[in-house]
Write an enzyme that holds these catalytic residues in place. Sequence first.
Site, PDB file in Angstrom:
ATOM      1  N   TYR A  28       0.794  -1.230   0.000  1.00 26.67           N
ATOM      2  CA  TYR A  28       0.000   0.000   0.000  1.00 26.67           C
ATOM      3  C   TYR A  28       0.824   1.276   0.000  1.00 26.67           C
ATOM      4  O   TYR A  28       0.264   2.362   0.002  1.00 26.67           O
ATOM      5  CB  TYR A  28      -0.952  -0.008   1.210  1.00 26.67           C
ATOM      6  N   HIS A 105      -7.133   0.345  -7.072  1.00 22.80           N
ATOM      7  CA  HIS A 105      -6.522  -0.362  -5.936  1.00 22.80           C
ATOM      8  C   HIS A 105      -5.048  -0.029  -5.906  1.00 22.80           C
ATOM      9  O   HIS A 105      -4.368  -0.100  -6.943  1.00 22.80           O
ATOM     10  CB  HIS A 105      -6.726  -1.878  -6.059  1.00 22.80           C
TER      11      HIS A 105
HETATM   12  C1  DQA Z   1      -7.199  -2.458  -1.754  1.00 22.41           C
HETATM   13  C2  DQA Z   1      -7.097  -3.968  -2.003  1.00 22.41           C
HETATM   14  C3  DQA Z   1      -8.103  -4.735  -1.170  1.00 22.41           C
HETATM   15  O1  DQA Z   1      -7.997  -6.133  -1.428  1.00 22.41           O
HETATM   16  C4  DQA Z   1      -7.846  -4.500   0.299  1.00 22.41           C
HETATM   17  O2  DQA Z   1      -8.807  -5.181   1.079  1.00 22.41           O
HETATM   18  C5  DQA Z   1      -7.772  -3.057   0.650  1.00 22.41           C
HETATM   19  C6  DQA Z   1      -7.114  -2.137  -0.263  1.00 22.41           C
HETATM   20  C7  DQA Z   1      -6.059  -1.695  -2.467  1.00 22.41           C
HETATM   21  O3  DQA Z   1      -6.143  -0.476  -2.547  1.00 22.41           O
HETATM   22  O4  DQA Z   1      -5.094  -2.317  -2.909  1.00 22.41           O
HETATM   23  O5  DQA Z   1      -8.166  -2.657   1.733  1.00 22.41           O
HETATM   24  O6  DQA Z   1      -8.422  -2.006  -2.276  1.00 22.41           O
END
Ligand code: DQA
Length: 150
Positions: A28, A105
């Site tokens: 992230y 994402h």
């Molecule tokens: C997310 C990916 C999802 O699988 C995860 O549960 C998140 C963040 C991303 O930004 O990569 O909370 O949406």
Amino acid sequence: MSTIAGNRIEVMHGVNLDQLGRRDPAHYGSLDLQALERRIGSWAQSLGLSARFFQTNHEGAFVEHLHEVSDMADAIILNPGAWTHYAYAIHDALEIAGLPAVEVHLSAVSTREAWRQTSVVSDLCVATVSGKGAEGYLEALKILEKELTG
Ligand code: DQA
């Protein structure tokens, strides 16, 4: 560049995205949500768009925001977090919103656990951007800028 009417982007973050900065940076990145939003806001401005931000950890609040969003925005960028993978109520509310939307994402969901490889919102989105970190939001803004200016 001045902001043209019809260029309002609602950036909607779902569950656990308020915890950016505490989550695994390998997936992230290291920006917290405020820093990410500042970056998105200045990218939007440079493209002649205006960005507003919404985050909640409550699915019903996310759904209700989608019910109202067409009064305050022309397009949506959404990262629903884990709801992406199973929350059909968010699918239906996004359909009700009826605005062009891009799913973003931060992490590369297609190469992670099997359960992350399903999205219940992608069929309603003009594009999905994943695995590009914060830059994915810039790509989403560019897609919506083209969509809105035709
Ligand atoms: C997310 C990916 C999802 O699988 C995860 O549960 C998140 C963040 C991303 O930004 O990569 O909370 O949406």
